[in-house]
Design an enzyme around this catalytic site. Structure first.
Site, PDB file in Angstrom:
ATOM      1  N   GLU A  62       1.117  83.969 -63.115  1.00  0.00           N
ATOM      2  CA  GLU A  62       0.429  84.451 -61.916  1.00  0.00           C
ATOM      3  C   GLU A  62      -0.930  83.805 -61.705  1.00  0.00           C
ATOM      4  O   GLU A  62      -1.287  83.434 -60.602  1.00  0.00           O
ATOM      5  CB  GLU A  62       0.293  85.978 -61.972  1.00  0.00           C
ATOM      6  CG  GLU A  62       0.128  86.635 -60.606  1.00  0.00           C
ATOM      7  CD  GLU A  62      -1.256  86.515 -60.020  1.00  0.00           C
ATOM      8  OE1 GLU A  62      -1.382  86.563 -58.785  1.00  0.00           O
ATOM      9  OE2 GLU A  62      -2.225  86.387 -60.793  1.00  0.00           O
ATOM     10  N   ASP A  63      -1.701  83.654 -62.763  1.00  0.00           N
ATOM     11  CA  ASP A  63      -3.001  83.012 -62.610  1.00  0.00           C
ATOM     12  C   ASP A  63      -3.177  81.958 -63.695  1.00  0.00           C
ATOM     13  O   ASP A  63      -2.715  82.126 -64.836  1.00  0.00           O
ATOM     14  CB  ASP A  63      -4.127  84.045 -62.676  1.00  0.00           C
ATOM     15  CG  ASP A  63      -5.399  83.547 -61.993  1.00  0.00           C
ATOM     16  OD1 ASP A  63      -5.385  82.421 -61.461  1.00  0.00           O
ATOM     17  OD2 ASP A  63      -6.404  84.282 -61.982  1.00  0.00           O
ATOM     18  N   HIS A  97      -2.813  90.255 -64.691  1.00  0.00           N
ATOM     19  CA  HIS A  97      -2.797  89.769 -63.310  1.00  0.00           C
ATOM     20  C   HIS A  97      -3.804  88.609 -63.221  1.00  0.00           C
ATOM     21  O   HIS A  97      -3.616  87.590 -63.869  1.00  0.00           O
ATOM     22  CB  HIS A  97      -3.155  90.936 -62.385  1.00  0.00           C
ATOM     23  CG  HIS A  97      -2.712  90.764 -60.977  1.00  0.00           C
ATOM     24  ND1 HIS A  97      -2.622  91.822 -60.092  1.00  0.00           N
ATOM     25  CD2 HIS A  97      -2.340  89.674 -60.265  1.00  0.00           C
ATOM     26  CE1 HIS A  97      -2.211  91.397 -58.917  1.00  0.00           C
ATOM     27  NE2 HIS A  97      -2.047  90.091 -58.992  1.00  0.00           N
ATOM     28  N   ILE A 146      -7.185  86.304 -63.836  1.00  0.00           N
ATOM     29  CA  ILE A 146      -7.994  86.022 -65.023  1.00  0.00           C
ATOM     30  C   ILE A 146      -9.209  85.181 -64.652  1.00  0.00           C
ATOM     31  O   ILE A 146      -9.230  84.512 -63.614  1.00  0.00           O
ATOM     32  CB  ILE A 146      -7.181  85.298 -66.125  1.00  0.00           C
ATOM     33  CG1 ILE A 146      -6.680  83.936 -65.613  1.00  0.00           C
ATOM     34  CG2 ILE A 146      -6.031  86.167 -66.595  1.00  0.00           C
ATOM     35  CD1 ILE A 146      -5.974  83.111 -66.680  1.00  0.00           C
ATOM     36  N   HIS A 192      -2.781  95.999 -65.497  1.00  0.00           N
ATOM     37  CA  HIS A 192      -2.191  97.147 -64.799  1.00  0.00           C
ATOM     38  C   HIS A 192      -1.268  97.917 -65.743  1.00  0.00           C
ATOM     39  O   HIS A 192      -0.058  97.996 -65.496  1.00  0.00           O
ATOM     40  CB  HIS A 192      -1.395  96.688 -63.584  1.00  0.00           C
ATOM     41  CG  HIS A 192      -2.166  95.886 -62.589  1.00  0.00           C
ATOM     42  ND1 HIS A 192      -3.179  96.420 -61.816  1.00  0.00           N
ATOM     43  CD2 HIS A 192      -2.078  94.582 -62.240  1.00  0.00           C
ATOM     44  CE1 HIS A 192      -3.672  95.488 -61.031  1.00  0.00           C
ATOM     45  NE2 HIS A 192      -3.019  94.355 -61.273  1.00  0.00           N
ATOM     46  N   ASN A 235      -6.941  92.844 -57.874  1.00  0.00           N
ATOM     47  CA  ASN A 235      -6.028  91.709 -57.863  1.00  0.00           C
ATOM     48  C   ASN A 235      -6.575  90.565 -58.705  1.00  0.00           C
ATOM     49  O   ASN A 235      -5.888  90.037 -59.571  1.00  0.00           O
ATOM     50  CB  ASN A 235      -5.793  91.246 -56.422  1.00  0.00           C
ATOM     51  CG  ASN A 235      -4.788  90.127 -56.322  1.00  0.00           C
ATOM     52  OD1 ASN A 235      -5.009  89.026 -56.796  1.00  0.00           O
ATOM     53  ND2 ASN A 235      -3.650  90.410 -55.707  1.00  0.00           N
ATOM     54  N   ASN A 267      -7.599  89.011 -52.102  1.00  0.00           N
ATOM     55  CA  ASN A 267      -6.781  88.513 -53.198  1.00  0.00           C
ATOM     56  C   ASN A 267      -7.598  87.642 -54.141  1.00  0.00           C
ATOM     57  O   ASN A 267      -8.452  88.125 -54.845  1.00  0.00           O
ATOM     58  CB  ASN A 267      -5.566  87.784 -52.618  1.00  0.00           C
ATOM     59  CG  ASN A 267      -4.462  87.561 -53.626  1.00  0.00           C
ATOM     60  OD1 ASN A 267      -4.663  86.889 -54.627  1.00  0.00           O
ATOM     61  ND2 ASN A 267      -3.287  88.114 -53.369  1.00  0.00           N
ATOM     62  N   ASP A 292      -3.363  82.773 -52.215  1.00  0.00           N
ATOM     63  CA  ASP A 292      -3.384  83.642 -53.385  1.00  0.00           C
ATOM     64  C   ASP A 292      -4.608  83.280 -54.236  1.00  0.00           C
ATOM     65  O   ASP A 292      -5.732  83.325 -53.747  1.00  0.00           O
ATOM     66  CB  ASP A 292      -2.073  83.506 -54.157  1.00  0.00           C
ATOM     67  CG  ASP A 292      -1.711  84.749 -54.975  1.00  0.00           C
ATOM     68  OD1 ASP A 292      -2.578  85.236 -55.715  1.00  0.00           O
ATOM     69  OD2 ASP A 292      -0.562  85.220 -54.879  1.00  0.00           O
ATOM     70  N   ASN A 293      -4.402  82.894 -55.469  1.00  0.00           N
ATOM     71  CA  ASN A 293      -5.533  82.598 -56.356  1.00  0.00           C
ATOM     72  C   ASN A 293      -6.220  81.276 -56.004  1.00  0.00           C
ATOM     73  O   ASN A 293      -5.592  80.348 -55.490  1.00  0.00           O
ATOM     74  CB  ASN A 293      -5.059  82.562 -57.806  1.00  0.00           C
ATOM     75  CG  ASN A 293      -4.652  83.932 -58.302  1.00  0.00           C
ATOM     76  OD1 ASN A 293      -5.349  84.915 -58.080  1.00  0.00           O
ATOM     77  ND2 ASN A 293      -3.507  84.010 -58.956  1.00  0.00           N
TER      78      ASN A 293
END
Length: 355
Positions: free
Chosen positions: A54-55, A113, A115, A133, A167, A223, A268-269
């Site tokens: 995700e990140d 999630h 970082i 989470h 997030n 986000n 997103d990131n």
């Protein structure tokens, strides 16, 4: 008879409202976009990152830290495998290893999630901040990262009522950070109404042991977040408006909105090149497909680069685009010496050449 007339009028008005809201939702999710192919050379899927990446953040020495195994309502995941942080040494290849966690920490409920890494200039110590989470809540974990032993030492957990749906995060001290909230409500049913009703109740929160407050508001969903190399500006993904917000950091830690840069995708990131200041953003070109998660019609991936973001005419470039046949739901992109590491919310990770 009059009552029936009013009920009919009410039903028509309600139907019109729902119809208008659905049309608006299709617009903000970019449901009309057709996904295309715009690949980079020599791309390879990274073995070992099968349940999301995700990140992604890459240190100046080539060590890449990746959060994987995110479990989020409505999205595919492996419930039997806890999330973890993995490390890839890009100087020697793309072979990820799981970082063991030392200290008092519940690894079984780890659900990482966003970082961020902070380097203490006093002694060079590295601190990894992770949005976690566990059991559906939101909290921040702070670890000390040992680069020699490839381990994480859990230092503390941060909880606060203003950090209700975090997030992403950007660390600005050994115990201070800015964080984005992507939802206002914590109830999942109410959350579904937020984009439908075009609510703009999400925000950016500043946290330190001495002060916690909202410092930027009015987002439908906030986000990704990151900081400029000179530490003067923050960049925030305003995802349902398809833009990146540029905010100046004030001495009292408040934020002043400078401008927005349109990207034409759902950002997103955000990763920031420490040398050039360029922004690299993992994006979702069709948000409706991402939400539906149909394996027969998968959501695609997109990587966007923004150069000269503080100029009058920033340059926005689509660097990579896929229709979902290779990579599903890209959420992060980070460059290092001619390579680009692309992460996803729940799929795999990809490493490509930029030249």
């Amino acid at each position: 008879m009059g009552k029936l007339v009013w009920l009919s009028v009410l039903a028509v008005a309600l139907a019109a409202l729902v119809g208008e809201r659905l049309i608006t939702l299709r617009k903000v999710t970019l449901a009309f976009r057709e996904l295309t192919q715009n690949h980079l050379p020599n791309c390879q899927l990274i073995k070992g990152l099968e349940y999301g990446s995700e990140d992604v953040t890459i240190l100046e020495n080539g060590l890449a830290l990746v959060s994987t195994g995110l479990k989020f309502p409505g999205l595919p995941s492996n419930p039997d495998i806890p999330g973890n942080i993995q490390l890839i040494d890009l100087r020697v290849g793309v072979n990820p290893v799981v970082l063991p966690i030392k200290g008092s920490f519940d690894t079984a409920s780890f659900n990482p999630h966003g970082i961020s890494v902070f380097t203490d200039e006093k002694d060079g110590s590295r601190y990894l901040f992770v949005v976690n989470h566990p059991h559906g809540g939101s909290q921040i974990e702070i670890f000390r990262f040992d680069e020699d032993e490839y381990t994480l030492l859990h230092i503390r957990t941060v909880k606060h009522e203003l950090l209700q749906s975090v997030n992403d995060i950007v660390a600005v001290g050994v115990d201070s950070f800015y964080a984005t909230n992507d939802y206002y409500f914590t109830n999942h049913i109410l959350r579904t109404l937020e984009p439908l009703m075009s609510l703009t109740w999400c925000n950016v929160v500043y946290y330190s042991p001495n002060e916690v407050r909202s410092v930027s508001e009015g987002y439908p969903s906030a986000n990704g977040i990151n900081i400029s190399p000179d530490k003067r500006y923050l960049y925030v993904s305003d995802i349902l408006r398809h833009r990146i917000g540029v905010l100046e950091i004030q001495k009292d830690h408040s934020l002043t909105h400078i401008k927005d840069v349109e990207v034409g995708s759902i950002p997103d990131n955000i990763e920031v090149d420490p040398e050039t200041g360029d922004l690299w953003i993992g994006c979702h070109p069709n948000g409706l497909k991402f939400v539906l998660c149909n394996p027969n019609d998968p959501p695609g991936s997109e990587v966007i680069r923004i150069q000269n973001i503080h100029s009058e005419k920033p340059v926005v470039t689509v660097v990579y685009e896929d229709d979902g046949s290779v990579l599903v739901g890209s959420s992060a992109a980070s460059p290092y010496k001619g390579k680009l590491l692309i992460g996803t919310v729940y799929h795999k990770a990809l490493c490509c050449d930029l030249q």
